[in-house]
Design an enzyme around this catalytic site. Structure first.
Site, PDB file in Angstrom:
ATOM      1  N   SER A   1       0.834  -1.200   0.000  1.00 18.89           N
ATOM      2  CA  SER A   1       0.000   0.000   0.000  1.00 18.89           C
ATOM      3  C   SER A   1       0.868   1.249   0.000  1.00 18.89           C
ATOM      4  O   SER A   1       1.976   1.252   0.560  1.00 18.89           O
ATOM      5  CB  SER A   1      -0.843  -0.023   1.275  1.00 18.89           C
TER       6      SER A   1
ATOM      7  N   TYR B   1      -1.789  -1.009  10.966  1.00 19.18           N
ATOM      8  CA  TYR B   1      -2.082  -1.579   9.640  1.00 19.18           C
ATOM      9  C   TYR B   1      -0.895  -1.342   8.697  1.00 19.18           C
ATOM     10  O   TYR B   1      -0.379  -2.264   8.054  1.00 19.18           O
ATOM     11  CB  TYR B   1      -3.361  -0.955   9.047  1.00 19.18           C
TER      12      TYR B   1
ATOM     13  N   LYS C   1       2.070  -3.904   6.652  1.00 18.24           N
ATOM     14  CA  LYS C   1       2.469  -3.895   5.228  1.00 18.24           C
ATOM     15  C   LYS C   1       3.989  -3.762   5.109  1.00 18.24           C
ATOM     16  O   LYS C   1       4.629  -4.468   4.332  1.00 18.24           O
ATOM     17  CB  LYS C   1       1.785  -2.746   4.486  1.00 18.24           C
TER      18      LYS C   1
HETATM   19  P1  NAD Z   1     -11.022  -6.878   1.484  1.00 22.46           P
HETATM   20  O1  NAD Z   1     -11.209  -6.837   2.954  1.00 22.46           O
HETATM   21  O2  NAD Z   1     -12.202  -6.658   0.619  1.00 22.46           O
HETATM   22  O3  NAD Z   1     -10.327  -8.260   1.072  1.00 22.46           O
HETATM   23  C1  NAD Z   1      -9.484  -8.980   1.940  1.00 22.46           C
HETATM   24  C2  NAD Z   1     -10.018 -10.397   2.007  1.00 22.46           C
HETATM   25  O4  NAD Z   1      -9.199 -11.179   2.866  1.00 22.46           O
HETATM   26  C3  NAD Z   1     -11.447 -10.473   2.566  1.00 22.46           C
HETATM   27  O5  NAD Z   1     -12.244 -11.207   1.657  1.00 22.46           O
HETATM   28  C4  NAD Z   1     -11.285 -11.205   3.894  1.00 22.46           C
HETATM   29  O6  NAD Z   1     -12.418 -12.009   4.187  1.00 22.46           O
HETATM   30  C5  NAD Z   1     -10.030 -12.010   3.652  1.00 22.46           C
HETATM   31  N1  NAD Z   1      -9.257 -12.364   4.850  1.00 22.46           N
HETATM   32  C6  NAD Z   1      -8.825 -11.539   5.845  1.00 22.46           C
HETATM   33  N2  NAD Z   1      -8.119 -12.236   6.751  1.00 22.46           N
HETATM   34  C7  NAD Z   1      -8.081 -13.528   6.328  1.00 22.46           C
HETATM   35  C8  NAD Z   1      -7.509 -14.724   6.840  1.00 22.46           C
HETATM   36  N3  NAD Z   1      -6.825 -14.751   7.988  1.00 22.46           N
HETATM   37  N4  NAD Z   1      -7.680 -15.875   6.144  1.00 22.46           N
HETATM   38  C9  NAD Z   1      -8.386 -15.878   4.999  1.00 22.46           C
HETATM   39  N5  NAD Z   1      -8.950 -14.773   4.474  1.00 22.46           N
HETATM   40  C10 NAD Z   1      -8.803 -13.615   5.128  1.00 22.46           C
HETATM   41  O7  NAD Z   1      -9.870  -5.823   1.136  1.00 22.46           O
HETATM   42  P2  NAD Z   1      -9.394  -5.274  -0.287  1.00 22.46           P
HETATM   43  O8  NAD Z   1      -9.738  -3.843  -0.353  1.00 22.46           O
HETATM   44  O9  NAD Z   1      -9.810  -6.172  -1.370  1.00 22.46           O
HETATM   45  O10 NAD Z   1      -7.820  -5.350  -0.065  1.00 22.46           O
HETATM   46  C11 NAD Z   1      -7.068  -6.468  -0.493  1.00 22.46           C
HETATM   47  C12 NAD Z   1      -5.626  -6.270  -0.055  1.00 22.46           C
HETATM   48  O11 NAD Z   1      -5.117  -5.067  -0.608  1.00 22.46           O
HETATM   49  C13 NAD Z   1      -5.444  -6.163   1.461  1.00 22.46           C
HETATM   50  O12 NAD Z   1      -4.250  -6.820   1.818  1.00 22.46           O
HETATM   51  C14 NAD Z   1      -5.313  -4.671   1.680  1.00 22.46           C
HETATM   52  O13 NAD Z   1      -4.564  -4.381   2.832  1.00 22.46           O
HETATM   53  C15 NAD Z   1      -4.577  -4.253   0.415  1.00 22.46           C
HETATM   54  N6  NAD Z   1      -4.794  -2.846   0.074  1.00 22.46           N
HETATM   55  C16 NAD Z   1      -6.073  -2.369  -0.022  1.00 22.46           C
HETATM   56  C17 NAD Z   1      -6.290  -1.029  -0.316  1.00 22.46           C
HETATM   57  C18 NAD Z   1      -7.680  -0.470  -0.365  1.00 22.46           C
HETATM   58  O14 NAD Z   1      -7.834   0.750  -0.205  1.00 22.46           O
HETATM   59  N7  NAD Z   1      -8.715  -1.254  -0.593  1.00 22.46           N
HETATM   60  C19 NAD Z   1      -5.188  -0.186  -0.539  1.00 22.46           C
HETATM   61  C20 NAD Z   1      -3.892  -0.720  -0.456  1.00 22.46           C
HETATM   62  C21 NAD Z   1      -3.712  -2.053  -0.142  1.00 22.46           C
HETATM   63  C1  WQD Z   2      -9.448   9.752   1.038  1.00 24.96           C
HETATM   64  C2  WQD Z   2      -9.668  11.229   1.291  1.00 24.96           C
HETATM   65  C3  WQD Z   2     -10.030  11.759   3.606  1.00 24.96           C
HETATM   66  C4  WQD Z   2     -13.819   9.625   4.036  1.00 24.96           C
HETATM   67  C5  WQD Z   2      -6.833   4.700   2.982  1.00 24.96           C
HETATM   68  C6  WQD Z   2      -5.741   4.042   3.789  1.00 24.96           C
HETATM   69  C7  WQD Z   2      -4.622   3.624   2.878  1.00 24.96           C
HETATM   70  C8  WQD Z   2      -5.133   2.757   1.731  1.00 24.96           C
HETATM   71  C9  WQD Z   2      -6.264   3.418   1.015  1.00 24.96           C
HETATM   72  C10 WQD Z   2      -5.017   0.477   2.400  1.00 24.96           C
HETATM   73  C11 WQD Z   2      -8.943  11.754   2.537  1.00 24.96           C
HETATM   74  C12 WQD Z   2     -11.278  12.055   2.793  1.00 24.96           C
HETATM   75  C13 WQD Z   2     -12.657  10.168   3.514  1.00 24.96           C
HETATM   76  C14 WQD Z   2     -14.864  10.492   4.440  1.00 24.96           C
HETATM   77  C15 WQD Z   2     -13.521  12.373   3.749  1.00 24.96           C
HETATM   78  N1  WQD Z   2      -5.670   1.535   2.212  1.00 24.96           N
HETATM   79  N2  WQD Z   2     -12.523  11.514   3.376  1.00 24.96           N
HETATM   80  N3  WQD Z   2     -14.677  11.840   4.269  1.00 24.96           N
HETATM   81  O1  WQD Z   2      -7.086   7.684   3.884  1.00 24.96           O
HETATM   82  O2  WQD Z   2      -6.254   8.141   1.529  1.00 24.96           O
HETATM   83  O3  WQD Z   2      -6.285   5.847   2.362  1.00 24.96           O
HETATM   84  O4  WQD Z   2      -7.279   3.790   1.971  1.00 24.96           O
HETATM   85  O5  WQD Z   2      -3.849   0.283   2.267  1.00 24.96           O
HETATM   86  O6  WQD Z   2      -3.716   2.935   3.674  1.00 24.96           O
HETATM   87  O7  WQD Z   2      -5.274   4.963   4.753  1.00 24.96           O
HETATM   88  O8  WQD Z   2      -8.417   6.925   1.847  1.00 24.96           O
HETATM   89  O9  WQD Z   2     -10.775   6.971   1.174  1.00 24.96           O
HETATM   90  O10 WQD Z   2     -10.213   7.019   3.636  1.00 24.96           O
HETATM   91  O11 WQD Z   2      -9.726   9.030   2.237  1.00 24.96           O
HETATM   92  O12 WQD Z   2     -13.405  13.585   3.640  1.00 24.96           O
HETATM   93  O13 WQD Z   2     -15.925  10.064   4.944  1.00 24.96           O
HETATM   94  O14 WQD Z   2     -11.069  11.420   1.552  1.00 24.96           O
HETATM   95  O15 WQD Z   2      -9.836  12.731   4.604  1.00 24.96           O
HETATM   96  O16 WQD Z   2      -8.534  13.054   2.251  1.00 24.96           O
HETATM   97  P1  WQD Z   2      -6.968   7.277   2.489  1.00 24.96           P
HETATM   98  P2  WQD Z   2      -9.853   7.402   2.242  1.00 24.96           P
END
Ligand code: NAD
Ligand code: WQD
Length: 336
Positions: free
Chosen positions: A124, A148, A152
């Site tokens: 991330s 979190y 990562k």
């Molecule tokens: P998500 O929660 O929709 O998907 C994660 C999945 O993992 C879920 O289906 C959950 O049930 C499963 N899971 C969690 N713990 C588990 C375990 N111990 N065993 C088996 N399954 C398990 O999240 P997402 O948004 O699809 O994110 C996927 C990956 O990408 C995550 O690792 C997240 O940290 C990373 N990521 C997400 C974002 C984002 O903003 N969505 C940004 C950067 C990185």
């Molecule tokens: C985006 C912008 C908020 C909600 C997060 C994690 C990051 C990654 C992606 C996993 C910011 C603003 C948000 C609301 C708002 N995930 N906001 N009102 O914080 O950039 O990233 O998700 O790895 O690690 O931190 O994403 O969508 O929460 O926020 O004003 O109700 O929207 O302040 O500027 P963020 P976000």
């Protein structure tokens, strides 16, 4: 070619399963459904006409995971499974460390025991902390501000140590910026449990009438309109990035690191306006104080992925809002 997708029923995982099936992979999914629904995978099968071998298993259950590697000839793993809510990770850090770190260690042990050494890991942009300048390249200093993010960063380091110990591993660390949007069919999308933490799902639930208004966390940042700026990337572009990373791994031992973003920053207010255009409704909002831990602006330099993977995001914020709205409109209560 058979791939194991951990967390494949989740938001990014389900979209990546579509891309994998469309590109001829045989897909095995392991997910404990702690943050997802079996229905997402049924819909992936309907979109693609393909079949997924699904196991409702927790990564912490090593014998069950090992059985899957015994039953299937897995060539590569995409590792999405983990908890991902920043705020929650501050409240229950031990659960985050246990699930994300121990889950990954068990997965890597089982992979090693079965001589599967190709892995794509969901990292991330959070590993860049508060960047000293923009756009962010992969060689920026890394720092984290919450449990979190620390999971990562630690997993990235574990994977680097693993390669140092055994040069036959092929590892890709993909640092996602802000994944949003949904499949263009509107059949799969992001379905957060409870009140959404992230901007797009929150806006979508306001638009569909599940929430009364959006709280905008601060309009006094040093950005064009004072609201936060992020690199929003369409989840289907992101899914395609995984396919490109897998192709690259096939001929490349080592640890590769890529930013997956568009390279463009858009403000919260720009997103609100783009979503209003997409849904044809006004999105009521209130300006509230900044959210603790937020940074003003964050966007990628994605040129390394373009140069080395031949991958570039092609979908605009209008596409992201249109597809999010289609998903939310057709499925006002998500998969429920
Ligand atoms: P998500 O929660 O929709 O998907 C994660 C999945 O993992 C879920 O289906 C959950 O049930 C499963 N899971 C969690 N713990 C588990 C375990 N111990 N065993 C088996 N399954 C398990 O999240 P997402 O948004 O699809 O994110 C996927 C990956 O990408 C995550 O690792 C997240 O940290 C990373 N990521 C997400 C974002 C984002 O903003 N969505 C940004 C950067 C990185
Ligand atoms: C985006 C912008 C908020 C909600 C997060 C994690 C990051 C990654 C992606 C996993 C910011 C603003 C948000 C609301 C708002 N995930 N906001 N009102 O914080 O950039 O990233 O998700 O790895 O690690 O931190 O994403 O969508 O929460 O926020 O004003 O109700 O929207 O302040 O500027 P963020 P976000």
């Amino acid at each position: 070619m058979k791939i194991l997708v951990t967390g494949g029923a989740g938001y990014i995982g389900s979209h990546t399963c579509v891309a994998l099936l469309e590109n001829g992979w045989d897909v095995v999914v392991v997910d404990n459904l702690s943050n997802s629904s079996r229905e997402a995978l049924s819909r992936v099968e309907r979109i693609t006409g393909g079949r997924i071998e699904f196991y409702q298993i927790d990564l912490l259950n090593k014998p069950a995971l090992a059985n899957i590697f015994k039953q299937h000839k897995i060539e590569a793993v995409i590792h999405f499974a983990g908890y991902k809510a920043v705020g929650e990770s501050v409240e229950i850090p031990l659960q985050y460390y246990h699930n994300n770190l121990t889950g990954t260690l068990i997965l890597l042990e089982v992979m090693k025991e079965h001589r599967v050494r190709n892995i794509v890991f969901s990292s991330s942009a959070t590993v860049y902390g508060n960047p000293h300048s923009l756009p962010i390249t992969e060689d920026f200093p890394l720092s984290v501000t919450n449990p979190y993010g620390r999971t990562k960063l630690v997993i990235e380091e574990i994977l680097k140590d693993l390669y140092i110990s055994d040069k036959s591993w092929s590892i890709a660390l993909l640092r996602y910026f802000n994944p949003v949007g949904a499949h263009e069919t509107g059949r799969i999308g992001e379905d957060p449990l409870g009140v959404p933490n992230n901007l797009l799902p929150y806006v979508a639930q306001v638009a569909v009438g599940r929430l009364p208004h959006l709280n905008i966390f601060g309009n006094d940042y040093e950005t064009s309109d004072g609201t936060g700026v992020r690199d929003f990337i369409h989840v289907v572009d992101l899914a395609e990035g995984h396919l490109k990373a897998l192709s690259k791994l096939a001929g490349n031992k080592g640890v590769l690191v890529y930013n997956l973003g568009t390279g463009k920053g858009h403000s919260v207010m720009e997103i609100v306006r783009a979503f209003e255009k997409a849904c044809g409704k006004e999105i009521p909002f209130k300006i509230v104080p900044r959210r603790p831990g937020d940074i003003a602006a964050c966007y990628a330099d994605p040129s390394k992925a373009e140069k080395e993977l031949g991958w570039k995001a092609s979908r605009s914020i209008d596409d992201m809002c249109k597809d999010t709205w289609k998903w939310q409109r057709i499925n006002p209560n998500g998969y429920a």
